[in-house]
Scaffold this active site. Structure first.
Site, PDB file in Angstrom:
ATOM      1  N   ARG A  93     -21.956 -40.854  69.809  1.00  0.00           N
ATOM      2  CA  ARG A  93     -21.940 -40.146  68.520  1.00  0.00           C
ATOM      3  C   ARG A  93     -23.329 -40.080  67.901  1.00  0.00           C
ATOM      4  O   ARG A  93     -23.699 -39.086  67.276  1.00  0.00           O
ATOM      5  CB  ARG A  93     -20.974 -40.817  67.543  1.00  0.00           C
ATOM      6  CG  ARG A  93     -19.533 -40.727  67.976  1.00  0.00           C
ATOM      7  CD  ARG A  93     -19.036 -39.276  67.924  1.00  0.00           C
ATOM      8  NE  ARG A  93     -17.658 -39.228  68.335  1.00  0.00           N
ATOM      9  CZ  ARG A  93     -17.173 -38.451  69.295  1.00  0.00           C
ATOM     10  NH1 ARG A  93     -17.964 -37.623  69.950  1.00  0.00           N
ATOM     11  NH2 ARG A  93     -15.914 -38.465  69.603  1.00  0.00           N
ATOM     12  N   GLU A  96     -25.070 -37.439  69.749  1.00  0.00           N
ATOM     13  CA  GLU A  96     -24.511 -36.157  69.309  1.00  0.00           C
ATOM     14  C   GLU A  96     -25.101 -35.736  67.953  1.00  0.00           C
ATOM     15  O   GLU A  96     -25.487 -34.581  67.761  1.00  0.00           O
ATOM     16  CB  GLU A  96     -22.984 -36.294  69.202  1.00  0.00           C
ATOM     17  CG  GLU A  96     -22.282 -35.042  68.762  1.00  0.00           C
ATOM     18  CD  GLU A  96     -20.783 -35.270  68.647  1.00  0.00           C
ATOM     19  OE1 GLU A  96     -20.040 -34.428  69.180  1.00  0.00           O
ATOM     20  OE2 GLU A  96     -20.355 -36.278  68.027  1.00  0.00           O
ATOM     21  N   SER A 119     -43.735 -40.084  66.276  1.00  0.00           N
ATOM     22  CA  SER A 119     -44.009 -40.954  67.414  1.00  0.00           C
ATOM     23  C   SER A 119     -43.021 -42.114  67.483  1.00  0.00           C
ATOM     24  O   SER A 119     -42.561 -42.615  66.456  1.00  0.00           O
ATOM     25  CB  SER A 119     -45.425 -41.505  67.281  1.00  0.00           C
ATOM     26  OG  SER A 119     -45.687 -42.444  68.290  1.00  0.00           O
TER      27      SER A 119
END
Length: 165
Positions: A93, A96, A119
């Site tokens: 998740r 995602e 970075s």
């Protein structure tokens, strides 16, 4: 002969056992050491290197940590992960969410800072628990990364480097 991966796994299992036996949470250790909770977890997963000035603070927070593990934690780590980790629901998740919002985040970084990146070096991360407007617990993940501008590749730079050799 033990591989670096199996060595890392053995060490992280021992480090996690010390933390569990201490009864302390990552947040408690973070508070005692002045580190972020995610960095403490990274240290105990051997994803970050324990610095000499931090070792006494970690030793104070986890007094049962043996010298051999402290010394192991001070070695540069093998920053790797199990490719099957993506199957863990929280990691899936999180990936995602980053993928869903990533393009917009990139555009805002470019709009605010110019052409460049956030970075992973000099990167801070923490996880916090807050109450939402609905009174339910919410997860707040903070990524704090240094901005690195894109460098134009000028031929003078290469000429200068070649002259130095």
């Amino acid at each position: 002969m033990e591989t670096e991966t199996s060595r890392k796994s053995s060490v992280t299992n021992l480090l996690q056992a010390v933390r569990r036996e201490s009864g302390k949470s990552f947040n408690q250790i973070a508070e005692e050491t002045g580190l972020t909770n995610v960095y403490v977890a990274q240290l105990l997963k051997r994803q970050a290197q324990l610095k000499p000035e931090t070792a006494p603070k970690l030793r104070a927070a986890l007094p049962e940590l043996p010298d051999e593990l402290i010394h192991e934690m001070m070695r540069p780590p093998i920053r790797s992960y199990d490719p099957n980790l993506i199957q863990e629901p929280t990691v899936y998740r999180l990936n995602e969410a980053v993928m869903h919002f990533g393009e917009s985040i990139k555009e805002i970084i470019n709009e605010e800072f110019g052409d460049g990146i956030m970075s992973a070096i000099d990167f801070y991360c923490s996880v916090d628990k807050v109450k939402g407007v609905d009174g339910k617990d919410r997860v707040v993940i903070t990524f704090d990364g240094k901005y690195l501008p894109y460098s134009e590749q000028k031929s003078e730079h290469m000429v200068s480097r070649l002259q130095q050799q």
